[in-house]
Design an enzyme around this catalytic site. Sequence first.
Site, PDB file in Angstrom:
ATOM      1  N   SER A 267       0.568  -1.236   0.031  1.00 12.76           N
ATOM      2  CA  SER A 267      -0.027   0.014   0.118  1.00 12.76           C
ATOM      3  C   SER A 267       0.796   1.167   0.006  1.00 12.76           C
ATOM      4  O   SER A 267       1.852   1.513  -0.921  1.00 12.76           O
ATOM      5  CB  SER A 267      -1.017   0.071   1.124  1.00 12.76           C
ATOM      6  OG  SER A 267      -2.045   0.814   1.034  1.00 12.76           O
TER       7      SER A 267
ATOM      8  N   ASP B 296     -10.295  -3.467  -5.224  1.00 12.41           N
ATOM      9  CA  ASP B 296      -9.731  -2.729  -4.230  1.00 12.41           C
ATOM     10  C   ASP B 296     -10.416  -1.424  -4.059  1.00 12.41           C
ATOM     11  O   ASP B 296     -10.385  -0.785  -4.977  1.00 12.41           O
ATOM     12  CB  ASP B 296      -8.117  -2.575  -4.539  1.00 12.41           C
ATOM     13  CG  ASP B 296      -7.429  -1.925  -3.513  1.00 12.41           C
ATOM     14  OD1 ASP B 296      -7.771  -1.115  -2.783  1.00 12.41           O
ATOM     15  OD2 ASP B 296      -6.144  -2.158  -3.486  1.00 12.41           O
TER      16      ASP B 296
ATOM     17  N   HIS C 185      -8.262  -4.649  -0.834  1.00 10.49           N
ATOM     18  CA  HIS C 185      -6.956  -3.890  -0.549  1.00 10.49           C
ATOM     19  C   HIS C 185      -6.119  -4.883   0.620  1.00 10.49           C
ATOM     20  O   HIS C 185      -4.808  -4.786   0.348  1.00 10.49           O
ATOM     21  CB  HIS C 185      -7.316  -2.690   0.296  1.00 10.49           C
ATOM     22  CG  HIS C 185      -5.958  -1.872   0.293  1.00 10.49           C
ATOM     23  ND1 HIS C 185      -5.503  -1.173  -0.919  1.00 10.49           N
ATOM     24  CD2 HIS C 185      -5.203  -1.151   1.200  1.00 10.49           C
ATOM     25  CE1 HIS C 185      -4.456  -0.618  -0.630  1.00 10.49           C
ATOM     26  NE2 HIS C 185      -4.235  -0.607   0.627  1.00 10.49           N
TER      27      HIS C 185
END
Length: 203
Positions: A105, A155, A186
Amino acid sequence: MTSPDFIHRFVPAEDATAAPLLLLHGTGGDESDLLGLGRAIAPGAALLSPRGKVMEGAMPRFFRRLAEGVFDEDDVKRRADELADFVAWARSEYGIAAPVAVGFSNGANIAAAVLLRRPDALAGAALLRAMTPLSAPEPVDLRGAPVLMVNGDRDPIIPLADAERLAGLLTRSGARVTRKVLATGHALTREDLEIAADWLRAH
Ligand code: MLT
């Protein structure tokens, strides 16, 4: 070389043939977050794991954002350069080769920014849930650099089109990009770890 002030953890290698990993956590994580992941995907590898220095409330990150998915690009550049300097310091301090970044991320996004600005800092990168960190980066020579990108097709934070844009940018710069899109969101899954471990073994 003076030590850059990143709080970090370093785990020395038990297997000298394994490439060291630079572990880069997501928003709200810290230097301990990805150690287990690192051990799982690259047993015996040296692990270098800094904590992001930018605070969003109580959550550490690697660069400032103006809103979700909207980045302060001047800060992205400055922080990517600072992280590359930290890697150079750590290589001489701990006697390790150029690491392969493994980022999740926000950590994947700063890893992508380091690739685009300071390609020599890294031996490659596994970008788990990355998006494009810089809209118009300077041209860079990433010839031969191995890059893995794993995204989720549902996501809510990272539109697939944005991940595709990053894959295109890296490919046009010469990187050897391996892309996987999983039927997930995610958060990381077991499949991510298996894919990353297989990819690392092959490089
Ligand atoms: C970022 O800010 O880097 C991305 O939106 C991912 C996140 O950390 O939420």
